[in-house]
Design a protein around this motif. Structure first.
Motif, PDB file in Angstrom:
ATOM      1  N   ARG A  61       5.385   4.455   2.330  1.00 46.12           N
ATOM      2  CA  ARG A  61       5.856   5.563   2.921  1.00 46.12           C
ATOM      3  C   ARG A  61       6.578   5.401   4.372  1.00 46.12           C
ATOM      4  O   ARG A  61       7.552   5.894   4.671  1.00 46.12           O
ATOM      5  N   THR A  71       0.571  -1.098  -0.164  1.00 46.82           N
ATOM      6  CA  THR A  71      -0.108   0.013  -0.004  1.00 46.82           C
ATOM      7  C   THR A  71       0.836   1.110   0.138  1.00 46.82           C
ATOM      8  O   THR A  71       2.012   1.350   0.434  1.00 46.82           O
ATOM      9  N   SER A  72       0.402   2.428  -0.454  1.00 46.46           N
ATOM     10  CA  SER A  72       1.032   3.517  -0.657  1.00 46.46           C
ATOM     11  C   SER A  72       1.497   3.884   1.090  1.00 46.46           C
ATOM     12  O   SER A  72       2.679   4.526   1.258  1.00 46.46           O
TER      13      SER A  72
END
Length: 225
Positions: A60, A55-56
């Motif tokens: 991150r 997932t983004s």
């Protein structure tokens, strides 16, 4: 499919490796149960390395290097963490016999851990077994949010870099499904396993004596062939 043995049965790390090559693995009913039973699921969980999803938000976190990730520096501590109760999991299948067997495999160079540290404290990690171009994920744990997920991302990057073909998760959970895990038939799994164990991969293609930056791990996964 399961098959029980008595606590007196002689299972050694070498026997365990031969079992993995045949597609079976041991479990215990609980941490207090001294006996083991062999398991060969009708449907096997795997994460295709070319289909691993991040997932983004997790990307991150990995990119930020908020955690320091190491390999094979605290195998016993990782397996102890995996054996300890977790939120939503009061008991575990990792008993003393399991611990001793996998510590033996680690000493033979066939079991590895990925450790995730936060402020010099072990925040999470995972361990598994390496045979040929196959890696068998055994268990993971976390004491800080996303720590086990970061460990999995770094493991997958290491497996891709090292030329691995098969990442076995034994079963598929909703958590693993979010990373791309799928179920395949025993026949399909055995075919993949047979192919993967006929040649060698290099778990240490990425250096183990220094942490790999999250950005590099993400790049390796993004550029997988």
């Amino acid at each position: 499919m399961t098959s029980r043995d008595s606590a007196a049965s002689e299972i050694t790390p070498e026997v365990l490796l031969r079992a993995y090559a045949c597609g079976i693995f041991p479990m215990a009913e609980s941490a207090d149960d001294p006996t083991l039973f062999w398991v060969e699921p009708d449907m096997r969980g795997v994460i295709p390395l070319d289909g691993f999803r991040i997932t983004s938000r997790l990307a991150r976190t990995v990119r930020s290097d908020a955690f320091t990730v190491t390999v094979d520096t605290a195998f016993k501590a990782v397996i102890a963490g995996c054996a300890a109760p977790q939120p939503g999991r009061a008991d575990t299948w990792i008993n003393k016999r399991i611990r001793d067997l996998y510590i033996g495999l680690h000493q033979l160079g066939h079991a590895h851990s990925v450790e995730v540290w936060e402020n010099a404290e072990l925040a999470g990690g995972l361990y598994g077994v390496n045979l040929g171009r196959a890696f068998f994920g055994e268990s993971m744990f976390h004491r800080a949010r996303d720590a086990s997920k970061v460990a999995l991302v770094h493991l997958v990057a290491r497996l891709i870099a090292g030329g691995f073909e098969l990442l076995d998760t034994q079963y598929v959970t909703e958590h693993l499904r979010s990373f791309g895990a799928v179920e395949i038939s025993r026949r399909r799994y055995c075919a993949l396993l047979d192919k993967a164990t006929k040649s060698k991969a290099d778990f240490y293609k990425l250096p183990a004596d220094q942490p790999i930056p999250g950005e590099e791990a993400l790049r390796i996964i993004a550029e997988r062939g």
